[in-house]
Design an enzyme around this catalytic site. Structure first.
Site, PDB file in Angstrom:
ATOM      1  CB  CYS A 261      61.924  60.202  28.302  1.00 44.19           C
ATOM      2  SG  CYS A 261      62.640  61.797  28.727  1.00 44.19           S
TER       3      CYS A 261
ATOM      4  CG  HIS B  91      66.096  57.776  27.649  1.00 45.46           C
ATOM      5  ND1 HIS B  91      65.218  57.988  26.614  1.00 45.46           N
ATOM      6  CD2 HIS B  91      66.157  58.951  28.327  1.00 45.46           C
ATOM      7  CE1 HIS B  91      64.769  59.235  26.653  1.00 45.46           C
ATOM      8  NE2 HIS B  91      65.319  59.837  27.690  1.00 45.46           N
TER       9      HIS B  91
ATOM     10  CD  GLU C  83      65.345  54.944  24.714  1.00 42.96           C
ATOM     11  OE1 GLU C  83      65.002  54.352  25.754  1.00 42.96           O
ATOM     12  OE2 GLU C  83      65.187  56.173  24.554  1.00 42.96           O
TER      13      GLU C  83
END
Lengths: 84, 232
Positions: free
Chosen positions: B87, B204, B206
């Site tokens: 990002c 993302h 994560e």
């Protein structure tokens, strides 16, 4: 001290979503004679330099290194005046 | 297992998510590295996390790219070290010139925060070696400026070199305009550099490492990276 203005604009080949949205809003407001909107940035620098050329050189470097991203933007050093 | 540096800039807000995913979910030796540090230390891989470094002033990533630690990231990447920018981290890597192209505001100017599907285009990278080619990953996005752009000749080059790693697609893996959340050229969601050791992606991973978050597909990217470090 010199005041230097740098105009930063998106390259003509790059779509401008912010300009497009603003254009749409202007159409809604009835400004139908406005046919296109492109949005850029205006950066004003105060540069301590011995002469005008040195001030422009500094602004040029600032634009290339940080202020403009030449992948998508053009810049133009527009205005210079000696400031008090 | 290698050690992974998670960079922290003023305005980073996915640094803890990345740290959590790597350390607690994947069991890696993760640690934070503050952007004022001059070196990455003995890191074996680097994560440039998401957020709004320096408030996204000027352009997303434009100022963070000159943080002291970024000089060492450039050195690390040039020496072949693996780097993932997620990002805002992707935007920083673009600004740093570690990846080609630039990011514009999303088309229709919406901040898009949603689960998306990504088609895995390339498995010949340290970040996707454990994923089957063509596999569709479910991973969230959250950004206002993820509209990938690059000059035509750059696009041609990255396509020819197989540098496009992820594209936005539908649930069945079809890359089509309706599956594109932000207007990115050619539905590009993630790319690597020519040497394939630097990955930038807007989604993302994560935030997709635990079933309680709705998807574990992000683990595939981190486990590929950690396997790569083990072998290296």
């Amino acid at each position: 001290m010199y005041k230097v203005r740098i105009h930063i604009t998106l390259k003509p080949s790059i779509l401008d979503p912010k300009g497009k949205a603003s254009h749409g809003a202007l159409q809604n407001l009835g400004y139908t004679q406005i046919k296109n909107v492109r949005i850029g940035k205006l950066v004003e620098l105060e540069v301590e330099a011995d002469d005008e050329k040195a001030a422009i050189d500094a602004a040029e470097q600032a634009a290339q290194k940080l202020l403009a991203n030449e992948v998508m933007e053009n810049y133009r050093i527009e205005h210079i005046e000696e400031a008090g | 297992m290698g050690s992974v540096a998670v960079l922290v800039f003023p305005g980073s807000n996915c640094d803890h998510d990345a740290y959590h995913a790597l350390k607690h979910v994947m069991g890696a030796d993760a640690r934070f590295v503050w952007h004022k540090e001059a070196t990455l230390g003995d890191a074996d891989a680097v994560i440039v996390p998401g957020g709004f470094s320096y408030g996204d002033y000027l352009r997303s990533g434009a100022i963070a790219r000159f943080s002291p630690v970024m000089q060492d990231v450039v050195r690390f990447a040039s020496a072949g070290g693996p780097v993932i920018g997620i990002c805002n981290g992707f935007q920083i890597l673009l600004e740093a010139g570690l990846l080609p192209g630039a990011m514009l505001a999303n088309d229709r100017l919406k901040f898009r925060c949603k689960q998306v599907h990504l088609r895995t285009e390339r498995t010949d990278t340290p970040f996707t070696s454990g994923i089957e080619e063509g596999r569709v990953l479910s991973i969230p996005i959250a950004h206002g400026e993820g509209n990938y752009t690059a000059p035509e000749e750059v696009l041609r080059e990255i396509e020819e070199n197989g540098q496009v790693v992820f594209r936005y697609c539908d649930a069945l893996g079809n890359v089509k305009p309706e599956a594109n959340p932000n207007g990115s050229l050619r539905n590009i969601a993630g790319i690597v550099n020519k040497e394939r050791n630097v990955l930038g992606m807007m989604p993302h991973p994560e935030r997709a490492c635990e079933a309680s978050l709705g998807s574990e597909d992000g683990r595939l990217i981190f486990s590929s990276l950690l396997n790569h470090l083990e072998v290296a």
